[in-house]
Design a protein around this motif. Structure first.
Motif, PDB file in Angstrom:
ATOM      1  N   ARG A  57       0.806  -1.229   0.000  1.00 41.51           N
ATOM      2  CA  ARG A  57       0.000   0.000   0.000  1.00 41.51           C
ATOM      3  C   ARG A  57       0.836   1.275   0.000  1.00 41.51           C
ATOM      4  NH1 ARG A  57      -4.056  -1.352  -2.209  1.00 41.51           N
ATOM      5  NH2 ARG A  57      -5.500   0.036  -1.192  1.00 41.51           N
ATOM      6  N   VAL A  58       2.102   1.180  -0.396  1.00 36.54           N
ATOM      7  CA  VAL A  58       3.014   2.321  -0.452  1.00 36.54           C
ATOM      8  C   VAL A  58       3.456   2.496  -1.896  1.00 36.54           C
ATOM      9  CG1 VAL A  58       5.243   3.244   0.313  1.00 36.54           C
ATOM     10  CG2 VAL A  58       3.797   1.982   1.914  1.00 36.54           C
ATOM     11  N   GLY A  59       3.445   3.750  -2.370  1.00 33.96           N
ATOM     12  CA  GLY A  59       3.824   3.996  -3.753  1.00 33.96           C
ATOM     13  C   GLY A  59       4.656   5.246  -3.919  1.00 33.96           C
ATOM     14  N   LEU A  60       5.518   5.193  -4.940  1.00 34.14           N
ATOM     15  CA  LEU A  60       6.318   6.341  -5.356  1.00 34.14           C
ATOM     16  C   LEU A  60       5.933   6.678  -6.788  1.00 34.14           C
ATOM     17  CD1 LEU A  60       9.811   5.219  -4.046  1.00 34.14           C
ATOM     18  CD2 LEU A  60       8.703   7.388  -3.445  1.00 34.14           C
ATOM     19  N   GLY A  61       5.938   7.965  -7.092  1.00 32.98           N
ATOM     20  CA  GLY A  61       5.685   8.417  -8.457  1.00 32.98           C
ATOM     21  C   GLY A  61       6.751   9.398  -8.891  1.00 32.98           C
ATOM     22  N   LEU A  62       7.226   9.255 -10.122  1.00 32.25           N
ATOM     23  CA  LEU A  62       8.227  10.145 -10.715  1.00 32.25           C
ATOM     24  C   LEU A  62       7.704  10.537 -12.091  1.00 32.25           C
ATOM     25  CD1 LEU A  62      11.038  11.466 -10.994  1.00 32.25           C
ATOM     26  CD2 LEU A  62      11.937   9.209 -11.618  1.00 32.25           C
ATOM     27  N   ASP A  88       9.297  15.641 -10.817  1.00 36.80           N
ATOM     28  CA  ASP A  88       8.657  15.687  -9.502  1.00 36.80           C
ATOM     29  C   ASP A  88       8.522  14.266  -8.968  1.00 36.80           C
ATOM     30  OD1 ASP A  88       8.181  18.491  -9.416  1.00 36.80           O
ATOM     31  OD2 ASP A  88       6.486  18.214 -10.775  1.00 36.80           O
ATOM     32  N   ILE A  89       8.716  14.114  -7.657  1.00 33.79           N
ATOM     33  CA  ILE A  89       8.626  12.814  -6.993  1.00 33.79           C
ATOM     34  C   ILE A  89       7.610  12.928  -5.860  1.00 33.79           C
ATOM     35  CG2 ILE A  89       9.884  10.990  -5.779  1.00 33.79           C
ATOM     36  CD1 ILE A  89      12.484  12.319  -6.880  1.00 33.79           C
ATOM     37  N   ALA A  90       6.794  11.904  -5.688  1.00 29.01           N
ATOM     38  CA  ALA A  90       5.839  11.879  -4.579  1.00 29.01           C
ATOM     39  C   ALA A  90       5.852  10.494  -3.945  1.00 29.01           C
ATOM     40  CB  ALA A  90       4.434  12.215  -5.059  1.00 29.01           C
ATOM     41  N   LEU A  91       5.773  10.481  -2.620  1.00 28.37           N
ATOM     42  CA  LEU A  91       5.641   9.258  -1.825  1.00 28.37           C
ATOM     43  C   LEU A  91       4.297   9.324  -1.125  1.00 28.37           C
ATOM     44  CD1 LEU A  91       6.554   6.729  -0.188  1.00 28.37           C
ATOM     45  CD2 LEU A  91       7.711   8.327   1.375  1.00 28.37           C
ATOM     46  N   THR A  92       3.526   8.263  -1.231  1.00 30.45           N
ATOM     47  CA  THR A  92       2.222   8.266  -0.584  1.00 30.45           C
ATOM     48  C   THR A  92       1.833   6.864  -0.131  1.00 30.45           C
ATOM     49  OG1 THR A  92      -0.018   9.159  -0.730  1.00 30.45           O
ATOM     50  CG2 THR A  92       0.787   7.937  -2.645  1.00 30.45           C
ATOM     51  N   HIS A  93       0.737   6.817   0.586  1.00 32.51           N
ATOM     52  CA  HIS A  93       0.137   5.571   1.060  1.00 32.51           C
ATOM     53  C   HIS A  93      -1.275   5.497   0.491  1.00 32.51           C
ATOM     54  CE1 HIS A  93      -1.574   2.569   3.750  1.00 32.51           C
ATOM     55  NE2 HIS A  93      -0.326   2.208   4.010  1.00 32.51           N
ATOM     56  N   ALA A  94      -1.726   4.308   0.194  1.00 36.65           N
ATOM     57  CA  ALA A  94      -3.037   4.127  -0.432  1.00 36.65           C
ATOM     58  C   ALA A  94      -4.188   4.664   0.418  1.00 36.65           C
ATOM     59  CB  ALA A  94      -3.270   2.653  -0.750  1.00 36.65           C
ATOM     60  N   GLN A  95      -4.018   4.737   1.734  1.00 35.68           N
ATOM     61  CA  GLN A  95      -5.102   5.194   2.598  1.00 35.68           C
ATOM     62  C   GLN A  95      -5.183   6.713   2.729  1.00 35.68           C
ATOM     63  OE1 GLN A  95      -4.226   2.811   6.107  1.00 35.68           O
ATOM     64  NE2 GLN A  95      -5.975   1.502   5.620  1.00 35.68           N
ATOM     65  N   LEU A  96      -4.195   7.413   2.206  1.00 36.83           N
ATOM     66  CA  LEU A  96      -4.251   8.876   2.254  1.00 36.83           C
ATOM     67  C   LEU A  96      -5.233   9.403   1.213  1.00 36.83           C
ATOM     68  CD1 LEU A  96      -0.523   9.954   2.643  1.00 36.83           C
ATOM     69  CD2 LEU A  96      -2.341  10.186   4.309  1.00 36.83           C
ATOM     70  N   PRO A  97      -5.785  10.594   1.427  1.00 38.68           N
ATOM     71  CA  PRO A  97      -6.647  11.199   0.404  1.00 38.68           C
ATOM     72  C   PRO A  97      -5.888  11.354  -0.917  1.00 38.68           C
ATOM     73  CG  PRO A  97      -6.756  12.441   2.460  1.00 38.68           C
ATOM     74  CD  PRO A  97      -5.667  11.425   2.620  1.00 38.68           C
ATOM     75  N   ASN A  98      -6.621  11.324  -2.016  1.00 34.60           N
ATOM     76  CA  ASN A  98      -6.008  11.391  -3.352  1.00 34.60           C
ATOM     77  C   ASN A  98      -5.223  12.663  -3.605  1.00 34.60           C
ATOM     78  OD1 ASN A  98      -6.807   8.853  -4.150  1.00 34.60           O
ATOM     79  ND2 ASN A  98      -8.724   9.579  -5.030  1.00 34.60           N
ATOM     80  N   ASP A  99      -5.474  13.709  -2.844  1.00 33.72           N
ATOM     81  CA  ASP A  99      -4.784  14.982  -3.084  1.00 33.72           C
ATOM     82  C   ASP A  99      -3.628  15.215  -2.112  1.00 33.72           C
ATOM     83  OD1 ASP A  99      -6.322  15.333  -0.809  1.00 33.72           O
ATOM     84  OD2 ASP A  99      -7.007  17.334  -1.358  1.00 33.72           O
TER      85      ASP A  99
END
Length: 117
Positions: free
Chosen positions: A61-66, A71-82
């Motif tokens: 449930r953890v993801g990185l986007g590049l 730009d790089i973002a680290l997030t968790h699936a349970q966080l709000p989409n924004d």
């Protein structure tokens, strides 16, 4: 359908294929002992969107986007989409990029984040 081993998913734009920057994100995760599953996504979208899709596809449930602009973002699936947990940029340098990858691993292991200086 074969099951893939659990890992943090990293969705990235093809511009970063075979680059040191992409390697640094993966190496940061590797330092934490957490597998990285990188996948090229040739879309002109935000790093946050890529990271949310990556997190939702990961068993951890953890993801990185590049994205294409670095730009790089680290997030968790349970966080709000924004909302991202941490944001960064390729221009910050390889040390900070690796730390961001390590923070993704620390999130999985429920450890405090390393400070990105």
């Amino acid at each position: 359908m074969p099951l893939s081993p659990p890992g943090v998913h990293l969705f990235y734009h093809s511009r970063w294929q075979n680059t040191r920057e992409l390697d640094e994100l993966c190496w940061g995760l590797e330092e934490q002992g957490v597998p990285c599953q990188a996948r090229c996504c040739d879309e002109n979208t935000s790093a946050l969107t890529l990271s949310k899709r990556a997190a939702k596809s990961s068993a951890l449930r953890v993801g990185l986007g590049l994205n294409a602009t670095g730009d790089i973002a680290l997030t968790h699936a349970q966080l709000p989409n924004d909302r991202a947990l941490i944001r960064g940029h390729i221009a910050a340098g390889v040390t900070q990029i690796r730390t961001l990858g390590a923070n993704a691993g620390q999130l999985v292991k429920v450890l405090p984040f390393s400070e990105i200086t």
